[in-house]
Design a protein around this motif. Sequence first.
Motif, PDB file in Angstrom:
ATOM      1  N   VAL A 119       0.530   4.257   0.083  1.00 32.16           N
ATOM      2  CA  VAL A 119       1.710   3.378  -0.465  1.00 32.16           C
ATOM      3  C   VAL A 119       1.596   2.908  -1.770  1.00 32.16           C
ATOM      4  CG1 VAL A 119       3.102   1.561   0.117  1.00 32.16           C
ATOM      5  CG2 VAL A 119       2.527   3.097   2.002  1.00 32.16           C
ATOM      6  N   PRO A 120       2.241   3.243  -2.516  1.00 28.86           N
ATOM      7  CA  PRO A 120       2.180   2.663  -3.960  1.00 28.86           C
ATOM      8  C   PRO A 120       2.271   0.948  -3.808  1.00 28.86           C
ATOM      9  CG  PRO A 120       4.243   3.943  -3.875  1.00 28.86           C
ATOM     10  CD  PRO A 120       3.423   3.922  -2.774  1.00 28.86           C
ATOM     11  N   LEU A 121       1.567   0.290  -4.509  1.00 29.79           N
ATOM     12  CA  LEU A 121       1.730  -1.117  -4.843  1.00 29.79           C
ATOM     13  C   LEU A 121       2.065  -1.568  -6.133  1.00 29.79           C
ATOM     14  CD1 LEU A 121       1.367  -4.066  -3.562  1.00 29.79           C
ATOM     15  CD2 LEU A 121      -1.352  -3.863  -4.090  1.00 29.79           C
ATOM     16  N   LEU A 122       3.400  -1.776  -6.314  1.00 30.25           N
ATOM     17  CA  LEU A 122       3.764  -1.561  -7.815  1.00 30.25           C
ATOM     18  C   LEU A 122       4.093  -2.978  -8.367  1.00 30.25           C
ATOM     19  CD1 LEU A 122       6.093   1.516  -7.911  1.00 30.25           C
ATOM     20  CD2 LEU A 122       3.737   1.449  -8.224  1.00 30.25           C
ATOM     21  N   VAL A 123       3.829  -3.358  -9.561  1.00 33.94           N
ATOM     22  CA  VAL A 123       4.489  -3.951 -10.462  1.00 33.94           C
ATOM     23  C   VAL A 123       4.891  -3.272 -11.604  1.00 33.94           C
ATOM     24  CG1 VAL A 123       3.604  -6.011 -12.083  1.00 33.94           C
ATOM     25  CG2 VAL A 123       2.662  -5.993  -9.820  1.00 33.94           C
ATOM     26  N   PRO A 124       6.271  -3.417 -11.789  1.00 35.19           N
ATOM     27  CA  PRO A 124       6.985  -2.757 -12.545  1.00 35.19           C
ATOM     28  C   PRO A 124       6.652  -2.647 -13.977  1.00 35.19           C
ATOM     29  CG  PRO A 124       8.093  -4.404 -11.869  1.00 35.19           C
ATOM     30  CD  PRO A 124       7.249  -4.589 -11.169  1.00 35.19           C
ATOM     31  N   ALA A 152       3.921  -6.456  -5.288  1.00 40.92           N
ATOM     32  CA  ALA A 152       2.474  -7.314  -5.163  1.00 40.92           C
ATOM     33  C   ALA A 152       2.748  -8.554  -4.821  1.00 40.92           C
ATOM     34  CB  ALA A 152       1.719  -7.079  -6.581  1.00 40.92           C
ATOM     35  N   ASN A 153       1.703  -9.096  -4.175  1.00 38.88           N
ATOM     36  CA  ASN A 153       1.776 -10.718  -3.928  1.00 38.88           C
ATOM     37  C   ASN A 153       1.997 -11.507  -5.335  1.00 38.88           C
ATOM     38  OD1 ASN A 153      -0.079 -13.354  -4.335  1.00 38.88           O
ATOM     39  ND2 ASN A 153       0.590 -12.961  -2.270  1.00 38.88           N
ATOM     40  N   CYS A 154       2.866 -12.376  -5.493  1.00 38.51           N
ATOM     41  CA  CYS A 154       3.260 -13.130  -6.618  1.00 38.51           C
ATOM     42  C   CYS A 154       2.240 -13.617  -7.323  1.00 38.51           C
ATOM     43  CB  CYS A 154       4.249 -14.110  -6.418  1.00 38.51           C
ATOM     44  SG  CYS A 154       3.536 -15.415  -5.099  1.00 38.51           S
ATOM     45  N   ALA A 155       0.951 -14.105  -6.865  1.00 40.95           N
ATOM     46  CA  ALA A 155      -0.008 -14.524  -7.700  1.00 40.95           C
ATOM     47  C   ALA A 155      -0.730 -13.233  -8.210  1.00 40.95           C
ATOM     48  CB  ALA A 155      -1.084 -15.280  -6.897  1.00 40.95           C
ATOM     49  N   SER A 156      -0.692 -11.915  -7.828  1.00 42.62           N
ATOM     50  CA  SER A 156      -1.225 -11.050  -8.524  1.00 42.62           C
ATOM     51  C   SER A 156      -0.408 -10.356  -9.652  1.00 42.62           C
ATOM     52  CB  SER A 156      -1.504  -9.891  -7.456  1.00 42.62           C
ATOM     53  OG  SER A 156      -2.349 -10.349  -6.404  1.00 42.62           O
ATOM     54  N   THR A 157       0.881 -10.658  -9.564  1.00 41.25           N
ATOM     55  CA  THR A 157       1.817  -9.873 -10.534  1.00 41.25           C
ATOM     56  C   THR A 157       1.770  -9.979 -11.772  1.00 41.25           C
ATOM     57  OG1 THR A 157       3.226 -10.072  -8.565  1.00 41.25           O
ATOM     58  CG2 THR A 157       4.317  -9.581 -11.063  1.00 41.25           C
ATOM     59  N   GLY A 158       1.461 -11.190 -12.369  1.00 48.04           N
ATOM     60  CA  GLY A 158       1.258 -11.462 -13.804  1.00 48.04           C
ATOM     61  C   GLY A 158      -0.047 -10.947 -14.139  1.00 48.04           C
ATOM     62  N   LEU A 159      -1.268 -11.456 -13.469  1.00 49.49           N
ATOM     63  CA  LEU A 159      -2.397 -11.046 -13.620  1.00 49.49           C
ATOM     64  C   LEU A 159      -2.494  -9.405 -14.074  1.00 49.49           C
ATOM     65  CD1 LEU A 159      -5.365 -11.625 -13.412  1.00 49.49           C
ATOM     66  CD2 LEU A 159      -5.353 -11.405 -10.951  1.00 49.49           C
ATOM     67  N   GLU A 213      -7.976 -11.229  -4.944  1.00 48.38           N
ATOM     68  CA  GLU A 213      -9.329 -10.332  -5.309  1.00 48.38           C
ATOM     69  C   GLU A 213      -9.408  -9.304  -5.098  1.00 48.38           C
ATOM     70  OE1 GLU A 213     -12.323 -12.908  -3.483  1.00 48.38           O
ATOM     71  OE2 GLU A 213     -11.830 -14.717  -4.784  1.00 48.38           O
ATOM     72  N   SER A 214      -8.401  -8.611  -4.170  1.00 48.15           N
ATOM     73  CA  SER A 214      -8.299  -7.180  -3.912  1.00 48.15           C
ATOM     74  C   SER A 214      -7.210  -6.403  -4.371  1.00 48.15           C
ATOM     75  CB  SER A 214      -8.487  -6.935  -2.344  1.00 48.15           C
ATOM     76  OG  SER A 214      -7.153  -7.639  -1.926  1.00 48.15           O
ATOM     77  N   GLU A 215      -6.005  -7.025  -4.494  1.00 50.22           N
ATOM     78  CA  GLU A 215      -4.750  -6.247  -4.686  1.00 50.22           C
ATOM     79  C   GLU A 215      -4.854  -5.557  -6.177  1.00 50.22           C
ATOM     80  OE1 GLU A 215      -0.852  -8.168  -4.177  1.00 50.22           O
ATOM     81  OE2 GLU A 215      -1.176  -8.187  -1.972  1.00 50.22           O
ATOM     82  N   ALA A 216      -5.290  -6.468  -7.002  1.00 48.17           N
ATOM     83  CA  ALA A 216      -5.384  -6.012  -8.419  1.00 48.17           C
ATOM     84  C   ALA A 216      -6.284  -4.694  -8.777  1.00 48.17           C
ATOM     85  CB  ALA A 216      -5.738  -7.084  -9.641  1.00 48.17           C
ATOM     86  N   LEU A 217      -6.991  -4.641  -7.837  1.00 45.34           N
ATOM     87  CA  LEU A 217      -7.952  -3.366  -8.094  1.00 45.34           C
ATOM     88  C   LEU A 217      -7.499  -2.079  -7.400  1.00 45.34           C
ATOM     89  CD1 LEU A 217     -11.430  -5.149  -6.535  1.00 45.34           C
ATOM     90  CD2 LEU A 217     -10.423  -4.977  -9.023  1.00 45.34           C
ATOM     91  N   LYS A 218      -6.474  -2.273  -6.668  1.00 44.80           N
ATOM     92  CA  LYS A 218      -5.704  -1.021  -6.258  1.00 44.80           C
ATOM     93  C   LYS A 218      -4.425  -0.798  -7.654  1.00 44.80           C
ATOM     94  CE  LYS A 218      -2.565   0.970  -3.000  1.00 44.80           C
ATOM     95  NZ  LYS A 218      -1.806   0.826  -1.594  1.00 44.80           N
ATOM     96  N   GLN A 231      -7.554   4.986  -5.157  1.00 44.57           N
ATOM     97  CA  GLN A 231      -8.980   4.648  -5.618  1.00 44.57           C
ATOM     98  C   GLN A 231      -9.001   3.458  -6.104  1.00 44.57           C
ATOM     99  OE1 GLN A 231     -11.201   8.346  -6.294  1.00 44.57           O
ATOM    100  NE2 GLN A 231     -12.274   7.243  -7.932  1.00 44.57           N
ATOM    101  N   HIS A 232      -9.558   2.373  -5.583  1.00 40.43           N
ATOM    102  CA  HIS A 232      -9.512   1.116  -6.146  1.00 40.43           C
ATOM    103  C   HIS A 232     -10.332   0.927  -7.377  1.00 40.43           C
ATOM    104  CE1 HIS A 232      -7.497  -1.111  -2.542  1.00 40.43           C
ATOM    105  NE2 HIS A 232      -7.228   0.224  -2.772  1.00 40.43           N
ATOM    106  N   LEU A 233     -10.378   0.282  -8.370  1.00 38.54           N
ATOM    107  CA  LEU A 233     -11.174   0.017  -9.214  1.00 38.54           C
ATOM    108  C   LEU A 233     -12.495  -0.597  -8.808  1.00 38.54           C
ATOM    109  CD1 LEU A 233     -10.023   0.391 -12.117  1.00 38.54           C
ATOM    110  CD2 LEU A 233      -9.923  -2.001 -12.481  1.00 38.54           C
ATOM    111  N   THR A 234     -13.646  -0.003  -9.289  1.00 37.51           N
ATOM    112  CA  THR A 234     -14.735  -0.566  -8.688  1.00 37.51           C
ATOM    113  C   THR A 234     -15.822  -1.419  -9.566  1.00 37.51           C
ATOM    114  OG1 THR A 234     -15.780   1.648  -9.213  1.00 37.51           O
ATOM    115  CG2 THR A 234     -15.075   1.513  -6.924  1.00 37.51           C
TER     116      THR A 234
END
Lengths: 359, 359, 359, 359
Positions: A119-124, A152-159, A213-218, A231-234
Amino acid sequence: MSQKVYVGILGATGTVGQRFIALLENHPIFEIKAIGASARSAGKIYSECTERTWKMTTDIPENIKGMTIVPCEPEHFKGCRLIFSGLDASVAGEIETNFANAGYAVFSNAKNHRMNPLVPLLVPLCNTEHFDVIKYQQEKYGYKTGMIVTNANCASTGLVVVLKALQNAFGPINKVMVHTLQAISGAGYPGVASLDIIDNVVPFIGGEEEKVESEALKMLGTINQETHEFQHLTNMKISAHCNRVPVVDGHVTNLSIEFEKDAPSVEEVIKVLKEYTCEAQSLKCPSAPKECIIVKDSPDRPQPRLDRDRYGGMAVTVGRVRECPLFDIKLSLLIHNTILGAAGSSILNAEVAVAKGIF
Amino acid sequence: MSQKVYVGILGATGTVGQRFIALLENHPIFEIKAIGASARSAGKIYSECTERTWKMTTDIPENIKGMTIVPCEPEHFKGCRLIFSGLDASVAGEIETNFANAGYAVFSNAKNHRMNPLVPLLVPLCNTEHFDVIKYQQEKYGYKTGMIVTNANCASTGLVVVLKALQNAFGPINKVMVHTLQAISGAGYPGVASLDIIDNVVPFIGGEEEKVESEALKMLGTINQETHEFQHLTNMKISAHCNRVPVVDGHVTNLSIEFEKDAPSVEEVIKVLKEYTCEAQSLKCPSAPKECIIVKDSPDRPQPRLDRDRYGGMAVTVGRVRECPLFDIKLSLLIHNTILGAAGSSILNAEVAVAKGIF
Amino acid sequence: MSQKVYVGILGATGTVGQRFIALLENHPIFEIKAIGASARSAGKIYSECTERTWKMTTDIPENIKGMTIVPCEPEHFKGCRLIFSGLDASVAGEIETNFANAGYAVFSNAKNHRMNPLVPLLVPLCNTEHFDVIKYQQEKYGYKTGMIVTNANCASTGLVVVLKALQNAFGPINKVMVHTLQAISGAGYPGVASLDIIDNVVPFIGGEEEKVESEALKMLGTINQETHEFQHLTNMKISAHCNRVPVVDGHVTNLSIEFEKDAPSVEEVIKVLKEYTCEAQSLKCPSAPKECIIVKDSPDRPQPRLDRDRYGGMAVTVGRVRECPLFDIKLSLLIHNTILGAAGSSILNAEVAVAKGIF
Amino acid sequence: MSQKVYVGILGATGTVGQRFIALLENHPIFEIKAIGASARSAGKIYSECTERTWKMTTDIPENIKGMTIVPCEPEHFKGCRLIFSGLDASVAGEIETNFANAGYAVFSNAKNHRMNPLVPLLVPLCNTEHFDVIKYQQEKYGYKTGMIVTNANCASTGLVVVLKALQNAFGPINKVMVHTLQAISGAGYPGVASLDIIDNVVPFIGGEEEKVESEALKMLGTINQETHEFQHLTNMKISAHCNRVPVVDGHVTNLSIEFEKDAPSVEEVIKVLKEYTCEAQSLKCPSAPKECIIVKDSPDRPQPRLDRDRYGGMAVTVGRVRECPLFDIKLSLLIHNTILGAAGSSILNAEVAVAKGIF
């Protein structure tokens, strides 16, 4: 685009659902044709059902007021091609799957499917290339025309928008220290009790640091060419401190960032952020902001009350780019958590999907 | 202590001066005998002069109401042994030096003398051993019985107590990432405009990050045995993000800490913080808190409104001790910025000085 | 008073119950011996049960921390003479009656019995002579040593003290226009959602205006000598506008008052308010304020944050006494709604009852 | 209207001036051609001068950013026909007179000329027939094409619209009790100190009650046919209690109203308010709201955060219409104090003047 795309809203009486309805008023592409809510509300007229609970600062759109609320079941959404889900996580998982199975394209704000590797986790403004996974998702789950897309979760979006811009320009980022000051609207309604937040801050939001700590890596990761899964960023490590503050809308995030290679200068960072563009812009999607990242010169910006509504709440505002004594660069960023950080992202994701011919 | 020590207040009509007056009401050791302010106020009766500007939540003490304000010159403070200075930095430097030259012990809240290598920068729960520098200060400046003692910027105060406790137990600390959420009272009165902070946060406080990144290194440092000047800690690097939030009193600070040696466990850190004691306690100073550091178990603490007033605002409250994905440990701490972070520190420093026979 | 009076708390885990526990710490007369709550909490240790819900700004008193919560049934309160009820109105009515039947003196914050014509509705600074009705209450309901005493809605509390003082001095009052700005703590916890009140006011509090318009007439009324029931004041008409504002504690009320006879001057009103005393003071009750009504000279007072805690939150603060172009006099008053306006009133009422030998 | 009317702004760097600039962006009739400020700012580029002081939530309009600020003297405004004045009252009186003498039509937010019997005090939804006085004003002062038009204090603005609607329908109103809860933006910038208003309300605004009690009587009055001066309403008496509350924008006013004749029913009042229209609407002025008065059914409205921005902040929102135990009717109303209550009124007044051919 002569013909409008008919859409349905799940969870239409809740906070996210209300936001979808407000943002879609007079939308050039999408037109709401069905609004769904829990059994308690189904069968009622929307304006009557939400007379005391409508909390948007604009009125209920005229064409929605008289609509009858339907149950959140696919048969009540015939004629709709696209479903925006503002459902609560306690029920979203199964209902959204039902709609995907029934052939609908579901764009969801809920967290249930976010970490599913298909499932894509998208910030446009960041990773719309991740729509590529949809064909594998449909294959695996037998969805045919259905699909599930999450934001994404709102706190991950801008990041992730800022990290993506920097990673594109300066290569891998190793370390990111994240400190958030999050608005109360992020907790929904009734959400945060006023006794907990007036003349107060709360240095804790349940489950939020783990998501950051996890969503951004996806989102910053890639689709594995063999498994066709994300594949998440490692190489990147994120540490988050999440705080609730007495602000209505607008999350501020302070970042300290360390690059793998040589640190860029402050001027280089500012230039890269200002020039960053995204696919939603090049596709001329109607909700895409004119600038993805607004960089403010004044040393005391960004500020939620002054900056959250720029470009309709769809941009990231950055300020205070400076050297970090511990890492390479530190800065502050702001997003409107209920627009770019929630319903607005879903809508722009859907606009991109239409423009790319995904449905 | 049968005989009270007579004290004077400089800047008695301002916010810090008012706080000194409120905190010294019924003090067991100190008794206010003279109150000084600018030429504009000198000659006026205190209660009349401050009728509309007294902003404490207790009344003006009865014995102060009728006092006549004097100019901030040493000859008006005869009979006082000790001077608490709440002067503004624009005038504090010279006036405080005048008082030291005239033989008074000056305990100052202003920043002017803080970084002088012969002036102790004291947080009473942290580094009262730094009073040892006083004899060298008096020697160098020819102060005789006079002296200048400063206390730290409010944003540094809680930080150094926690770092001192951890450094004592686990050895050198290499890296400290500091994120503050600071109360409006830290900016004095009128200070922060309400239009700048209601429904808002400001991720910037002029000059604050620089103070946080440097003051702690002096307070955690030592007196050089040859030069008799302060030698700042050199192994520790601090990076600060300072934010103003709509809270009346109480600064929250989020920390991520990396030790030079092996990281202690969360349980070890909690134990060390809970057991930490300071000289002000062993000297039984009246304003010393029963516990220096209160460690809360509840995951959503510390919170300014609920925790700032514990032990009269003289303790540090810590919560959320946990592992940091980037450094070793992260945690949140809180202090009452106008009590332990300002006037309360000065008073407890002076109590320690009396108990140690420094004057 | 060599021997303490043992008391029990009903609803001990809720907001009002917590306030009772905090206010009774180190009380010179009353000592808590039993704490009751709902079946869900009964059997649990108090400090564990309230670890995340204790919202007072002081710690749980040491002697309460380890107490086991009991069900709200009379047999669990043996040894207690007095019961303070912080129960919710949904259950208070029946439980309080049970305790009165079992011989306990119940002092309640709930509204259930307030308008019973044989139950005194007491503001301790106003109408403690209404304890006289207790013997008729006991007679009618067969309570023997039991009794029920209520205190007023927080929005009525300050109002009646001022009206009583003025009525005593200047005769009947015909018209009272009441405008309140009420703190969020008046709605309990979680109470007001932060999204409803940050950067906002709500000009409506359900049922509140009706209470303000009627309760005062009972409190300022008399006991009918024949029926022995309360006879409400009939000459006075009250109109109330009640508003919720983003203040933690402290209700401000603006009043315009018209007297039946000639209007007193502003100076006469101020003098009468300043000199007003109550029975709780003459009986030297420990919680009685030194002054019932504090009159401020500064034109911008009273203010919640600055004035609510005077005399431990047990006084009424008045300011801005001036002529009203429509009625005779207008003024502003303030009370601490959770102390004098709630639990503090109950405690002082009970102190008066002890001093008068009512039990 | 093929040709735009060129306008100048006085006090362009201040809060009201900024609001004028923001509201006039893309205005269909008016185009800003000159911006004036004090000598300190004159000669500077607007965007540089206001880099840190621009406090609007939209950006500085592109066409204004590069403009050079001129001194507030008529010769620098050649080519402008209309002047919007956001000057501070300390300087507005004389400067505005200078501009009127030089032939400009001045629309002012300042209080200086408001009570001049030949200067119209206009709320555009209420009394634009008062433009009739302009010819007498020009005659008396020899202004030729010049004129001075003022708009009302923000706290009077909503009040007079409602009173006008009711007076038109139900005849003279005798008594009006007014209670305001006023936003901080009404005090300008920096204005209210945050320490005075967070977790607080202030039941006092200097000079405000006097303005409310008098300005409405001019606006609801008539032009004397002999003297050609304004004749204030004499039958109506107003009493005001003005309070400052921690709300950014939006003044709430609670009213109790007594009519000279028989009281209308609640339903009649609601009907009249809903149906009320004004001249600005019939003239199709671009800033006129679709409804002058929005009547909300939900019992907890109007609320500043939710209702202030309806129709671009140019409407009055009313709720809670009910019987008053003392007078006839009570209700609550809301206006956006910096739009309809200030700059927005000036702009709509000027649109009406253009439509009526007054210049």
